[in-house]
Design a protein around this motif. Structure first.
Motif, PDB file in Angstrom:
ATOM      1  N   ARG A  21      52.790 -21.181 -20.434  1.00  0.00           N
ATOM      2  CA  ARG A  21      51.781 -22.196 -20.721  1.00  0.00           C
ATOM      3  C   ARG A  21      51.806 -23.269 -19.635  1.00  0.00           C
ATOM      4  NH1 ARG A  21      52.668 -22.960 -27.250  1.00  0.00           N
ATOM      5  NH2 ARG A  21      51.510 -21.118 -27.904  1.00  0.00           N
ATOM      6  N   ASP A  22      50.641 -23.548 -19.116  1.00  0.00           N
ATOM      7  CA  ASP A  22      50.521 -24.444 -17.965  1.00  0.00           C
ATOM      8  C   ASP A  22      49.479 -25.501 -18.277  1.00  0.00           C
ATOM      9  OD1 ASP A  22      50.683 -25.541 -15.430  1.00  0.00           O
ATOM     10  OD2 ASP A  22      49.273 -24.093 -14.580  1.00  0.00           O
ATOM     11  N   GLU A  23      49.832 -26.423 -19.132  1.00  0.00           N
ATOM     12  CA  GLU A  23      48.863 -27.392 -19.631  1.00  0.00           C
ATOM     13  C   GLU A  23      48.443 -28.408 -18.576  1.00  0.00           C
ATOM     14  OE1 GLU A  23      47.813 -26.492 -22.303  1.00  0.00           O
ATOM     15  OE2 GLU A  23      49.414 -25.486 -23.389  1.00  0.00           O
ATOM     16  N   LEU A  24      49.289 -28.652 -17.579  1.00  0.00           N
ATOM     17  CA  LEU A  24      48.999 -29.688 -16.590  1.00  0.00           C
ATOM     18  C   LEU A  24      48.779 -29.123 -15.197  1.00  0.00           C
ATOM     19  CD1 LEU A  24      51.523 -32.416 -17.832  1.00  0.00           C
ATOM     20  CD2 LEU A  24      49.081 -32.197 -18.343  1.00  0.00           C
ATOM     21  N   GLY A  25      48.532 -27.818 -15.099  1.00  0.00           N
ATOM     22  CA  GLY A  25      48.165 -27.227 -13.823  1.00  0.00           C
ATOM     23  C   GLY A  25      49.259 -27.184 -12.788  1.00  0.00           C
ATOM     24  N   LEU A  26      50.491 -26.918 -13.236  1.00  0.00           N
ATOM     25  CA  LEU A  26      51.627 -26.831 -12.310  1.00  0.00           C
ATOM     26  C   LEU A  26      52.063 -25.387 -12.082  1.00  0.00           C
ATOM     27  CD1 LEU A  26      53.745 -29.779 -13.782  1.00  0.00           C
ATOM     28  CD2 LEU A  26      52.122 -29.855 -11.866  1.00  0.00           C
ATOM     29  N   GLY A  27      51.302 -24.442 -12.624  1.00  0.00           N
ATOM     30  CA  GLY A  27      51.721 -23.045 -12.602  1.00  0.00           C
ATOM     31  C   GLY A  27      51.877 -22.466 -11.212  1.00  0.00           C
ATOM     32  N   ALA A  28      50.991 -22.808 -10.293  1.00  0.00           N
ATOM     33  CA  ALA A  28      51.087 -22.249  -8.944  1.00  0.00           C
ATOM     34  C   ALA A  28      52.355 -22.728  -8.246  1.00  0.00           C
ATOM     35  CB  ALA A  28      49.859 -22.624  -8.130  1.00  0.00           C
ATOM     36  N   ILE A  29      52.733 -23.973  -8.485  1.00  0.00           N
ATOM     37  CA  ILE A  29      53.963 -24.506  -7.888  1.00  0.00           C
ATOM     38  C   ILE A  29      55.172 -23.822  -8.511  1.00  0.00           C
ATOM     39  CG2 ILE A  29      55.297 -26.596  -7.429  1.00  0.00           C
ATOM     40  CD1 ILE A  29      52.682 -28.181  -7.964  1.00  0.00           C
ATOM     41  N   ARG A  30      55.178 -23.743  -9.827  1.00  0.00           N
ATOM     42  CA  ARG A  30      56.271 -23.088 -10.554  1.00  0.00           C
ATOM     43  C   ARG A  30      56.449 -21.647 -10.097  1.00  0.00           C
ATOM     44  NH1 ARG A  30      53.904 -21.931 -15.930  1.00  0.00           N
ATOM     45  NH2 ARG A  30      52.958 -20.321 -14.626  1.00  0.00           N
ATOM     46  N   ASP A  31      55.344 -20.902 -10.009  1.00  0.00           N
ATOM     47  CA  ASP A  31      55.427 -19.482  -9.663  1.00  0.00           C
ATOM     48  C   ASP A  31      55.770 -19.274  -8.193  1.00  0.00           C
ATOM     49  OD1 ASP A  31      54.842 -18.917 -12.273  1.00  0.00           O
ATOM     50  OD2 ASP A  31      52.719 -18.518 -11.925  1.00  0.00           O
ATOM     51  N   SER A  32      55.373 -20.201  -7.334  1.00  0.00           N
ATOM     52  CA  SER A  32      55.758 -20.105  -5.930  1.00  0.00           C
ATOM     53  C   SER A  32      57.274 -20.193  -5.786  1.00  0.00           C
ATOM     54  CB  SER A  32      55.092 -21.216  -5.112  1.00  0.00           C
ATOM     55  OG  SER A  32      53.691 -21.051  -5.060  1.00  0.00           O
ATOM     56  N   ILE A  33      57.866 -21.151  -6.474  1.00  0.00           N
ATOM     57  CA  ILE A  33      59.321 -21.307  -6.410  1.00  0.00           C
ATOM     58  C   ILE A  33      60.007 -20.073  -6.985  1.00  0.00           C
ATOM     59  CG2 ILE A  33      61.276 -22.661  -7.269  1.00  0.00           C
ATOM     60  CD1 ILE A  33      59.406 -25.112  -7.250  1.00  0.00           C
ATOM     61  N   ALA A  34      59.519 -19.610  -8.137  1.00  0.00           N
ATOM     62  CA  ALA A  34      60.127 -18.448  -8.792  1.00  0.00           C
ATOM     63  C   ALA A  34      60.017 -17.205  -7.922  1.00  0.00           C
ATOM     64  CB  ALA A  34      59.471 -18.210 -10.150  1.00  0.00           C
ATOM     65  N   ASP A  35      58.874 -17.011  -7.278  1.00  0.00           N
ATOM     66  CA  ASP A  35      58.692 -15.811  -6.463  1.00  0.00           C
ATOM     67  C   ASP A  35      59.503 -15.862  -5.171  1.00  0.00           C
ATOM     68  OD1 ASP A  35      57.105 -14.525  -8.253  1.00  0.00           O
ATOM     69  OD2 ASP A  35      55.206 -15.004  -7.287  1.00  0.00           O
ATOM     70  N   HIS A  36      59.778 -17.037  -4.668  1.00  0.00           N
ATOM     71  CA  HIS A  36      60.687 -17.155  -3.524  1.00  0.00           C
ATOM     72  C   HIS A  36      62.119 -16.808  -3.933  1.00  0.00           C
ATOM     73  CE1 HIS A  36      58.308 -18.572  -0.194  1.00  0.00           C
ATOM     74  NE2 HIS A  36      57.784 -19.574  -0.880  1.00  0.00           N
ATOM     75  N   LEU A  37      62.550 -17.351  -5.048  1.00  0.00           N
ATOM     76  CA  LEU A  37      63.939 -17.179  -5.468  1.00  0.00           C
ATOM     77  C   LEU A  37      64.185 -15.826  -6.118  1.00  0.00           C
ATOM     78  CD1 LEU A  37      64.589 -20.701  -7.055  1.00  0.00           C
ATOM     79  CD2 LEU A  37      65.415 -19.873  -4.831  1.00  0.00           C
ATOM     80  N   PHE A  38      63.292 -15.436  -7.029  1.00  0.00           N
ATOM     81  CA  PHE A  38      63.509 -14.238  -7.846  1.00  0.00           C
ATOM     82  C   PHE A  38      62.270 -13.331  -7.817  1.00  0.00           C
ATOM     83  CE2 PHE A  38      65.523 -17.960 -10.083  1.00  0.00           C
ATOM     84  CZ  PHE A  38      66.795 -17.775  -9.548  1.00  0.00           C
ATOM     85  N   PRO A  39      61.926 -12.785  -6.664  1.00  0.00           N
ATOM     86  CA  PRO A  39      60.708 -11.971  -6.557  1.00  0.00           C
ATOM     87  C   PRO A  39      60.769 -10.739  -7.448  1.00  0.00           C
ATOM     88  CG  PRO A  39      62.123 -11.669  -4.631  1.00  0.00           C
ATOM     89  CD  PRO A  39      62.695 -12.821  -5.407  1.00  0.00           C
ATOM     90  N   GLY A  40      59.606 -10.373  -7.975  1.00  0.00           N
ATOM     91  CA  GLY A  40      59.525  -9.180  -8.806  1.00  0.00           C
ATOM     92  C   GLY A  40      59.843  -9.405 -10.264  1.00  0.00           C
TER      93      GLY A  40
END
Length: 392
Positions: free
Chosen positions: A30-49
């Motif tokens: 759930r991304d109520e405040l539009g932070l999902g792209a930032i969150r997912d960028s960090i996650a995909d750098h650290l833990f891709p896949g």
């Protein structure tokens, strides 16, 4: 009534659209405040896949094993799809027979299962180089249908079709267990674990997940920034983890304030008291010196990821919230400016579905939306690392 129709996307855009659609079904995203792209960028750098709805790591092998068997079937596409679905549902039963209880996708749903394991793990299979077929799951069925049609061709045409058919799975994929659909377990063999580690090393050499998997590091901690081996992380990963920690900490206050405001609008005293307590705890735990020295310029450079576009409005929101926090975290809970910033952000994102403006939508709100700290899929990563560490 709204609908979504496919335009003439290329395959990359098609898969990206499917991932976005899938996010709407995931409670944890759930991304109520539009932070999902930032969150997912960090996650995909650290833990891709990884994704928030993955459960156990051996599904990264279950799916290729099931589909490799189906590739040999010379049957119509509709029948192939049906057999694939049946096999994935049978897998859930086989895992129960094997004594598993937690982490089974479709354990309770059975034939009613909507989200099949293949759709949950498809992107990860590609990111780890286990799946070498470049297309979507739908396009794989089309490709396999084409192979089936070549069955009735002449021997020369059949050989040509076979030579042109793209590979689907990595050639080093371990052998399929003979009783996979009768009895299955989540525990990896040592050979299977080594295959998965090798795939990570080959496909994601710079990822923190790869380093932790390769070194066999299995730690029990709630957040990656509290990892006991943090100081041994590669410098690039450590820098991103440190940025992730302060981003998660700072923006948690905005999420809590949003939930408090909705609780007040719903006139739920129990929810109001809970969020006031949580905001007070957030205020006390926040390190103002760390927030003050946090370089947003460096943060935006570090989190940039080709799969996620962070919009200028999201950057402005983070910048303005940080400024309000620095101006006085003691008063931010009651600050009209802070409340206005959060409300305007949600209204712009949700428009007519804003919980501030739409009474019907607000009345369906159950008391928590994005109220937990961002962890960047560390829970899924640590589960996968534990499965690798416990292979035998």
């Amino acid at each position: 009534m709204s609908s979504l129709a496919w335009i003439d996307f290329d395959e990359a855009e098609r898969q990206r659209a499917q991932r976005i659609m899938a996010l709407f079904q995931e409670r944890e995203t759930r991304d109520e405040l539009g932070l999902g792209a930032i969150r997912d960028s960090i996650a995909d750098h650290l833990f891709p896949g990884t994704s928030t709805i993955q459960t156990r790591l051996r599904y990264m092998l279950f799916i290729p094993w099931l589909y490799r068997a189906l590739e040999k079937r010379q049957i119509p596409e509709a029948q192939l799809r049906g057999e694939a679905r049946d096999a994935e549902i049978r897998l859930a039963d086989a895992l129960k027979v094997g004594g598993e209880s937690n982490g089974i996708i479709g354990r309770d749903a059975g034939p009613r299962l909507q989200r099949l394991p293949s759709s949950v793990y498809w992107a990860g299979l590609g990111a780890w180089g286990i799946r070498v077929f470049p297309g979507s799951l739908d396009s794989l069925f089309v490709t396999l249908r084409g192979r089936g049609r070549s069955h009735g061709a002449s021997s020369g045409e059949d050989a040509l079709a076979g030579a042109q058919a793209p590979a689907v799975w990595n050639s080093a994929l371990p052998q399929t267990p003979s009783d996979l659909l009768e009895r299955a377990v989540f525990r990896l063999t040592t050979d299977e674990a080594q295959f998965l580690i090798d795939r990570l090393v080959a496909s994601q050499p710079a990822a923190l997940l790869t380093m932790l998997a390769r070194e066999g590091i299995d730690a029990d901690c709630d957040y990656i920034w509290t990892h006991p081996h943090l100081s041994a992380f590669p410098a690039v990963a450590r820098r991103l983890v440190q940025h992730g920690e302060i981003f998660s900490q700072v923006m948690h206050g905005a999420a809590l304030l949003y939930n408090l405001a909705l609780s007040e609008l719903r006139q739920r005293d129990d929810w109001i008291d809970d969020y006031r307590e949580r905001l007070a705890a957030w205020r006390d735990e926040l390190d103002p010196s760390a927030v003050r020295v946090w370089s947003l310029e460096d943060f935006w450079n570090v989190v940039e990821h080709p799969a996620h576009a962070v919009r200028p409005a999201a950057k402005r929101f983070v910048t303005e919230w940080r400024e309000l926090v620095l101006a006085g975290r003691e008063q931010v809970i009651a600050s009209p400016a802070a409340r206005q910033l959060v409300e305007e952000r949600e209204r712009r994102l949700k428009t007519s579905q804003s919980r501030y403006a739409n009474h019907a939508v607000r009345d369906r709100w159950t008391g928590a939306s994005g109220a937990d700290r961002l962890t960047f899929r560390w829970a899924q990563a640590i589960s996968h690392l534990r499965d690798l560490a416990h292979a035998e």
